[in-house]
Design a protein around this motif. Structure first.
Motif, mmCIF file in Angstrom:
data_model
loop_
_atom_site.group_PDB
_atom_site.id
_atom_site.type_symbol
_atom_site.label_atom_id
_atom_site.label_comp_id
_atom_site.label_asym_id
_atom_site.label_seq_id
_atom_site.Cartn_x
_atom_site.Cartn_y
_atom_site.Cartn_z
ATOM 1 N N ARG A 110 12.728 6.770 -13.530
ATOM 2 C CA ARG A 110 11.956 7.611 -12.612
ATOM 3 C C ARG A 110 11.383 6.777 -11.469
ATOM 4 N N ALA A 111 10.967 5.535 -11.770
ATOM 5 C CA ALA A 111 10.457 4.654 -10.717
ATOM 6 C C ALA A 111 11.537 4.362 -9.685
ATOM 7 N N LEU A 112 12.764 4.098 -10.146
ATOM 8 C CA LEU A 112 13.873 3.848 -9.220
ATOM 9 C C LEU A 112 14.144 5.073 -8.344
ATOM 10 N N LEU A 113 14.170 6.239 -8.976
ATOM 11 C CA LEU A 113 14.463 7.475 -8.245
ATOM 12 C C LEU A 113 13.316 7.840 -7.305
ATOM 13 N N ARG A 114 12.082 7.620 -7.764
ATOM 14 C CA ARG A 114 10.930 7.915 -6.920
ATOM 15 C C ARG A 114 10.958 7.069 -5.653
ATOM 16 N N VAL A 115 11.205 5.776 -5.819
ATOM 17 C CA VAL A 115 11.220 4.879 -4.663
ATOM 18 C C VAL A 115 12.346 5.267 -3.705
ATOM 19 N N THR A 116 13.471 5.715 -4.247
ATOM 20 C CA THR A 116 14.568 6.177 -3.399
ATOM 21 C C THR A 116 14.120 7.343 -2.519
ATOM 22 N N CYS A 117 13.475 8.336 -3.131
ATOM 23 C CA CYS A 117 12.984 9.498 -2.368
ATOM 24 C C CYS A 117 11.920 9.084 -1.358
ATOM 25 N N GLN A 118 10.996 8.240 -1.796
ATOM 26 C CA GLN A 118 9.865 7.894 -0.946
ATOM 27 C C GLN A 118 10.272 6.975 0.202
ATOM 28 N N HIS A 119 11.294 6.178 0.015
ATOM 29 C CA HIS A 119 11.802 5.375 1.125
ATOM 30 C C HIS A 119 12.262 6.292 2.259
ATOM 31 N N ALA A 120 12.946 7.363 1.903
ATOM 32 C CA ALA A 120 13.424 8.312 2.923
ATOM 33 C C ALA A 120 12.251 8.956 3.649
ATOM 34 N N ARG A 121 11.211 9.346 2.914
ATOM 35 C CA ARG A 121 10.035 9.958 3.539
ATOM 36 C C ARG A 121 9.313 8.934 4.422
ATOM 37 N N HIS A 122 9.180 7.714 3.915
ATOM 38 C CA HIS A 122 8.489 6.639 4.648
ATOM 39 C C HIS A 122 9.198 6.362 5.980
ATOM 40 N N GLU A 123 10.512 6.278 5.925
ATOM 41 C CA GLU A 123 11.289 6.019 7.144
ATOM 42 C C GLU A 123 11.147 7.176 8.130
ATOM 43 N N GLN A 124 11.083 8.389 7.614
ATOM 44 C CA GLN A 124 10.947 9.548 8.491
ATOM 45 C C GLN A 124 9.613 9.507 9.234
ATOM 46 N N ALA A 132 0.837 -1.204 0.000
ATOM 47 C CA ALA A 132 0.000 0.000 0.000
ATOM 48 C C ALA A 132 0.875 1.258 0.000
ATOM 49 N N PRO A 133 1.977 1.292 0.793
ATOM 50 C CA PRO A 133 2.853 2.474 0.732
ATOM 51 C C PRO A 133 3.461 2.682 -0.655
ATOM 52 N N LEU A 134 3.747 1.589 -1.369
ATOM 53 C CA LEU A 134 4.308 1.725 -2.716
ATOM 54 C C LEU A 134 3.285 2.334 -3.667
ATOM 55 N N LEU A 135 2.023 1.930 -3.540
ATOM 56 C CA LEU A 135 0.969 2.504 -4.375
ATOM 57 C C LEU A 135 0.735 3.967 -4.033
ATOM 58 N N GLN A 136 0.900 4.321 -2.766
ATOM 59 C CA GLN A 136 0.765 5.715 -2.354
ATOM 60 C C GLN A 136 1.940 6.553 -2.853
ATOM 61 N N ALA A 137 3.071 5.891 -3.099
ATOM 62 C CA ALA A 137 4.325 6.607 -3.334
ATOM 63 C C ALA A 137 4.675 6.794 -4.801
ATOM 64 N N THR A 138 3.927 6.172 -5.720
ATOM 65 C CA THR A 138 4.312 6.176 -7.130
ATOM 66 C C THR A 138 3.170 6.632 -8.026
ATOM 67 N N GLU A 139 3.551 7.155 -9.198
ATOM 68 C CA GLU A 139 2.580 7.417 -10.254
ATOM 69 C C GLU A 139 2.190 6.083 -10.907
ATOM 70 N N VAL A 140 1.107 6.086 -11.664
ATOM 71 C CA VAL A 140 0.626 4.840 -12.265
ATOM 72 C C VAL A 140 1.662 4.241 -13.214
ATOM 73 N N ASP A 141 2.294 5.073 -14.059
ATOM 74 C CA ASP A 141 3.284 4.519 -14.991
ATOM 75 C C ASP A 141 4.506 3.981 -14.258
ATOM 76 N N GLU A 142 4.859 4.595 -13.123
ATOM 77 C CA GLU A 142 5.975 4.078 -12.314
ATOM 78 C C GLU A 142 5.603 2.743 -11.689
ATOM 79 N N CYS A 143 4.357 2.631 -11.249
ATOM 80 C CA CYS A 143 3.882 1.367 -10.694
ATOM 81 C C CYS A 143 3.918 0.271 -11.754
ATOM 82 N N ARG A 144 3.527 0.614 -12.972
ATOM 83 C CA ARG A 144 3.598 -0.351 -14.081
ATOM 84 C C ARG A 144 5.033 -0.816 -14.306
#
Length: 249
Positions: free
Chosen positions: A146-160, A49-61
């Motif tokens: 972009r998916a790789l970079l997005r997940v990198t940013c969102q991991h930091a936010r998620h951990e925070q 669920a956090p991954l779906l919250q953290a990505t755009e649809v094309d990144e999720c694809r």
């Protein structure tokens, strides 16, 4: 959600997904398990669920295409073999008794273990490059990057967010109603820390026990320069889960 997965399967030639399970991690995986009486396999997509919250649809694809890429390359078989061998050695080492024979076996493990680990982790990292290539073919290299970079940013936010939740544990008797919902809010909009998270990950080198290559190497393999993804507005959970996203969170 099911329609998107089926579309990605058609694009990549990946496996049929029989079941989708939403989990609480910022991650995704496809697990294959044998059916009863040897009647083929059942494939389950686990997606956070956090991954779906953290990505755009094309990144999720692109992320799902990456996971299907592992099956296209039959990576599960070799990865499963490596895991079983490593697990078997660990069990034998734990049960070794004292004596000459045990000492001889220990010398063998001390010599062969690091060699096996080195080569098996090289194999695992190569498989990640291949899965990234499948994601790039399916969605384009820019989206895969972009998916790789997005997940990198969102991991930091998620951990925070979770760090803040845990820091409150000794101050309040009850936890927040939904840390996942709180985390989802933190994924949206611009954040000055995104650039810092990417720079830190680009400078980080994989350790001897890491099965994934570093971010810099993966971007280089895709032929894309690092960049900060544009701010997220809503995330793919809105499109793929609809009203169910609230109950799931």
């Amino acid at each position: 959600m099911f329609a998107l997965v089926e579309e990605v399967r058609g694009t990549t030639g990946g496996p049929v997904v029989h079941e989708i399970r939403i989990i609480d991690r910022l991650n995704a995986a496809i697990i294959q398990s044998p059916r009863c009486f040897g009647l083929g396999n059942r494939n389950t997509l686990f997606i956070g669920a956090p991954l779906l919250q953290a990505t755009e649809v094309d990144e999720c694809r692109a992320i799902i295409a990456h996971e299907m890429g592992h099956f296209i390359g039959a990576h599960g078989r070799s990865a499963g073999f490596v895991y079983r061998v490593r697990r078997r050695w660990s069990q034998i080492a734990e049960r070794l008794s004292d004596g000459v024979f045990a000492r001889l076996l220990k010398r063998f493990f001390d010599w062969y273990g690091p060699w096996f680990a080195s080569y098996s982790f090289v194999l695992a990292r190569q498989q990640e490059y291949e899965a990234d290539r499948i994601a790039a073919i399916a969605e384009g290299k820019e989206v895969a990057a972009r998916a790789l970079l997005r997940v990198t940013c969102q991991h930091a936010r998620h951990e925070q967010v979770w760090r803040a939740v845990w820091e409150q544990a000794h101050l309040r008797a009850d936890p927040p109603t939904s840390p996942t919902a709180i985390s989802g809010c933190a994924m949206e909009g611009p954040d000055d820390q995104d650039q810092f998270a990417i720079d830190r990950e680009l400078e980080s080198l994989p350790g001897l026990g890491d099965t994934h290559p570093g971010l810099a190497s993966r971007l280089a393999a895709l032929g894309v320069e690092p960049f900060v993804p544009p701010p997220l507005a809503g995330g793919s959970a809105f499109d793929l889960l609809g009203e169910a996203r609230v109950a799931i969170a």
